[in-house]
Scaffold this motif. Structure first.
Motif, PDB file in Angstrom:
ATOM      1  N   LYS A  68       0.837  -1.198   0.000  1.00  0.00           N
ATOM      2  CA  LYS A  68       0.000   0.000   0.000  1.00  0.00           C
ATOM      3  C   LYS A  68       0.874   1.250   0.000  1.00  0.00           C
ATOM      4  O   LYS A  68       1.936   1.288   0.623  1.00  0.00           O
ATOM      5  CB  LYS A  68      -0.905   0.021   1.235  1.00  0.00           C
ATOM      6  N   VAL A  69       0.392   2.274  -0.689  1.00  0.00           N
ATOM      7  CA  VAL A  69       1.101   3.554  -0.734  1.00  0.00           C
ATOM      8  C   VAL A  69       0.794   4.341   0.532  1.00  0.00           C
ATOM      9  O   VAL A  69      -0.356   4.389   0.981  1.00  0.00           O
ATOM     10  CB  VAL A  69       0.689   4.363  -1.982  1.00  0.00           C
ATOM     11  N   CYS A  70       1.805   4.940   1.121  1.00  0.00           N
ATOM     12  CA  CYS A  70       1.612   5.786   2.300  1.00  0.00           C
ATOM     13  C   CYS A  70       0.681   6.939   1.936  1.00  0.00           C
ATOM     14  O   CYS A  70       0.946   7.679   0.980  1.00  0.00           O
ATOM     15  CB  CYS A  70       2.955   6.319   2.794  1.00  0.00           C
ATOM     16  N   PRO A  71      -0.411   7.132   2.661  1.00  0.00           N
ATOM     17  CA  PRO A  71      -1.366   8.189   2.304  1.00  0.00           C
ATOM     18  C   PRO A  71      -0.993   9.580   2.815  1.00  0.00           C
ATOM     19  O   PRO A  71      -1.720  10.540   2.525  1.00  0.00           O
ATOM     20  CB  PRO A  71      -2.663   7.709   2.968  1.00  0.00           C
ATOM     21  N   PHE A  72       0.116   9.708   3.537  1.00  0.00           N
ATOM     22  CA  PHE A  72       0.427  10.979   4.200  1.00  0.00           C
ATOM     23  C   PHE A  72       1.694  11.665   3.705  1.00  0.00           C
ATOM     24  O   PHE A  72       1.767  12.878   3.694  1.00  0.00           O
ATOM     25  CB  PHE A  72       0.526  10.762   5.712  1.00  0.00           C
ATOM     26  N   TRP A  73       2.706  10.895   3.322  1.00  0.00           N
ATOM     27  CA  TRP A  73       3.935  11.482   2.802  1.00  0.00           C
ATOM     28  C   TRP A  73       4.640  10.461   1.913  1.00  0.00           C
ATOM     29  O   TRP A  73       4.289   9.282   1.881  1.00  0.00           O
ATOM     30  CB  TRP A  73       4.857  11.940   3.940  1.00  0.00           C
TER      31      TRP A  73
END
Length: 453
Positions: A68-73
């Motif tokens: 999963k791609v980090c949603p914050f940075w």
């Protein structure tokens, strides 16, 4: 930095074991329990049985999406450290019953519970369209009760991982990226105003002062019991992870051998009062609070697991039966603990205000579970996701008392009012296993540090 720490080790007065464990005794805050009672119960009664259960197939295989791609940075590329890698299972390594769809298992359980009681029973079957709508509503209701994000097990990026072959241990992952994860958790999700500076372990990225600690703890003690509890849960989780990394540290790395074991110096660096601006012992104390919360959740969940229709399904009936018996024995042991945390002290008072506070806490922890996808080390991400999911599942159980009490008894044909997915069950028990292991490891580190006198 290493030279500075060495000088501090040589200069600080007193014994290392007393500086690490100076606050790890006596009664716990906001609880009717003490450290010594937990040590005896965990180390002598619970820990051995729990480890046996977690070695079984049902609990050792965990399905997770580590891509999963980090949603914050933006997370900078893959971790280049070899010990950060996670080796997923090939399909033939996973028992057939675990490989099968969780939806199929759930459907099988429902069908078993909905068989007509007699040949004359009225046919009240629903159309396929109506069934799908009910499933969507049920899924929406379940997500509204969750305190953490669960990976989509049907996603092609989700893979089974053997937790016994990918143990939690020190990987060398540290530095600004690792610090950013914990800093985001504490600064943005623990209800702290930005004007209040959090005391933290001094390192090369920031410093801390005694005045910061006084202001912070004065602010914390002025908060409601729910917000104090939330901070202690996160602090306890942080402590537990640091204990694991210190207890399974790479002590020797040569061409013919890699040796993992206890690193007392690393433990001191993370928990010595003088080396952590007083934070280390406080975190160890928070570990015991976390233990009580998760232990209470296991005790409360007993009726769910006692249902005859519930199975630890791996496709091996005899093993499944024995492991369910062991699970129930552990849950009954958890229920027998004499000094449980009283969760009714949380979210009491005005009903409307309590509901809003509970939702604020749920959303904050939900956000923390998303931050786990920002961990750059895959091994650390695996265990971070599992342990936050486990704690989130514990919170879901604690605050679903009415639904659990409303579960139909054997033979009753009412709808299931409370449900746990296999992912939630595996994370719940493994997360508690990590906390139980941490408390057991404290006994080992006490002995190691005492020997250094």
């Amino acid at each position: 930095m290493k030279l500075l720490l060495l000088l501090l080790f040589l200069q600080v007065p007193g014994c290392a074991d007393s500086r690490c464990f100076c606050q790890v005794s006596g009664d716990l805050d906001d609880c009717a329990c003490d450290v010594e009672t937990i040590d005896g119960f965990n180390n002598h009664k619970l820990f051995p049985k729990l480890q046996t259960l977690l070695e079984s197939d049902y609990f050792r295989f965990y399905k997770v999406n580590l891509n999963k791609v980090c949603p914050f940075w933006r997370v900078g590329g893959d971790c280049g450290l070899k010990d950060c890698a996670v080796k997923p299972c090939s399909p033939n390594q996973v028992p057939e019953g675990i490989r099968s769809s969780s939806q199929d298992q759930c459907s099988a359980e429902v069908k078993d519970s909905e068989q007509p009681e007699s040949l004359g029973a009225v046919d009240v079957s629903l159309s396929e369209e109506t069934r799908e709508a009910l499933l969507r509503w049920s899924k929406h209701d379940d997500e509204a009760e969750r305190f953490c994000v669960l990976d989509d097990e049907e996603s092609p990026d989700s893979q089974h991982v053997d937790l016994l072959l990918n143990p939690e241990r020190f990987t060398g992952y540290r530095g600004p990226e690792a610090w950013q994860v914990w800093n985001s958790i504490y600064e943005e999700n623990c209800f702290k105003p930005f004007t209040i500076k959090r005391p933290d372990v001094p390192n090369s990225f920031h410093s801390s002062s005694g005045s910061d600690a006084k202001v912070f703890y004065s602010w914390l003690e002025g908060q409601c019991v729910e917000k104090r509890a939330f901070y202690r849960l996160i602090s306890g989780l942080h402590a537990s992870i640091n204990i694991h990394l210190s207890a399974r540290y790479l002590l020797e790395d040569s061409w013919f051998q890699r040796k993992w074991g206890h690193n007392a110096s690393e433990f001191r660096r993370r928990f010595d009062s003088d080396l952590t601006a007083g934070e280390g012992p406080k975190r160890l104390r928070s570990l015991y609070f976390l233990f009580l919360i998760e232990l209470r959740a296991l005790a409360k969940a007993l009726p769910f697991f006692q249902r005859p229709s519930f199975r630890l399904f791996t496709g091996r009936p005899e093993e499944d039966r024995r492991h369910k018996e062991l699970l129930l024995h552990i849950l009954q042991l958890a229920r027998s603990f004499p000094l449980h945390f009283d969760e009714t002290s949380l979210f009491a008072g005005d009903e409307k205000e309590a509901a809003k506070l509970k939702e604020d806490v749920r959303l904050a922890f939900l956000n923390i579970s998303r931050i786990m996808d920002c961990v750059g080390c895959f091994k650390c991400r695996l265990w971070g996701k599992l342990q936050t999911q486990g704690l989130g599942t514990s919170l879901k159980i604690l605050f679903s008392e009415r639904q659990i009490e409303a579960l139909p008894s054997s033979g009753a044909r009412r709808p299931i009012s409370f449900q746990l997915s296999r992912q939630e069950i595996v994370s719940l028990l493994n997360a508690f296993g990590r906390i139980s292991t941490s408390i057991r490891e404290l006994k080992n580190f006490r002995s190691l540090l005492a020997e250094e006198r």
